[in-house]
Design an enzyme around this catalytic site. Sequence first.
Site, PDB file in Angstrom:
ATOM      1  CB  CYS A  42      43.699  39.341  45.575  1.00  0.00           C
ATOM      2  SG  CYS A  42      42.131  39.589  46.063  1.00  0.00           S
ATOM      3  CG  ASP A  44      43.278  40.503  51.174  1.00  0.00           C
ATOM      4  OD1 ASP A  44      43.935  40.850  52.215  1.00  0.00           O
ATOM      5  OD2 ASP A  44      42.470  39.639  51.555  1.00  0.00           O
ATOM      6  CB  CYS A 101      42.106  34.858  47.914  1.00  0.00           C
ATOM      7  SG  CYS A 101      40.781  35.966  46.965  1.00  0.00           S
TER       8      CYS A 101
HETATM    9 CO    CO Z   1      41.774  37.866  47.687  1.00  0.00          CO
END
Ligand code: CO
Length: 215
Positions: A42, A44, A101
């Site tokens: 991800c 992130d 997430c």
């Molecule tokens: Co995420």
Amino acid sequence: MKVFEQLLFENKAWASERVAEDPNYFHRLVDIQKPKFLWIGCSDSRVPPNEITQTQPGEIFIHRNVANLVLHTDLNLLSVLQYAVEVLEIEHIIVCGHYGCGGVKAAMTNKSYGLINKWLRNIKDVYRYHQQEIEELPEGDARVNKLIELNIMEQVYNLAKTSIIQKAWQKRNGPHLHGWVYALDDGVIKPLVDLEPNGELDHPIYKYDNLLDEG
Ligand code: CO
């Protein structure tokens, strides 16, 4: 100093520390890139692959997007995958998602977020495939975490459905595929699924049996 200038400043400090520790540090990396791992994670900012696995530059080939999706129409992902599998001959591909997430959370709502709706639509599909299993759990984090795990596993199977992976499995019995989930609150990664080369797909309809004939 402007905020972005801080990054350049820190970079200089980092580079000189590396050379101080090991004068050949950069020379070794310049000539050869032979990572054993492809990481699909991800975007992130709290899940930086090298830091959480204590790996060095040169060890992991990395692709990141919102909610670590493997979509067969994503030319960017497919290009990374093909290069990693056919040229670098990567041994392990890791799809690593994470609890909390935002992409998965957003997909579980009925809110429109604009352009990214099209991307998150794929996570809504994962919800639909596993609706019963998810809705057996209490509302809230338990359901979100379940969809996060199911989404990771779905993406591992999406990898196995590509002709890139199936061809490599037939040719060189690799790479191995792994689905992992990272916990933001303690920094620990939990393995969810391992798919051995030529392992069972989630449905036999996705298997191609004439890939090597195509050359
Ligand atoms: Co995420």
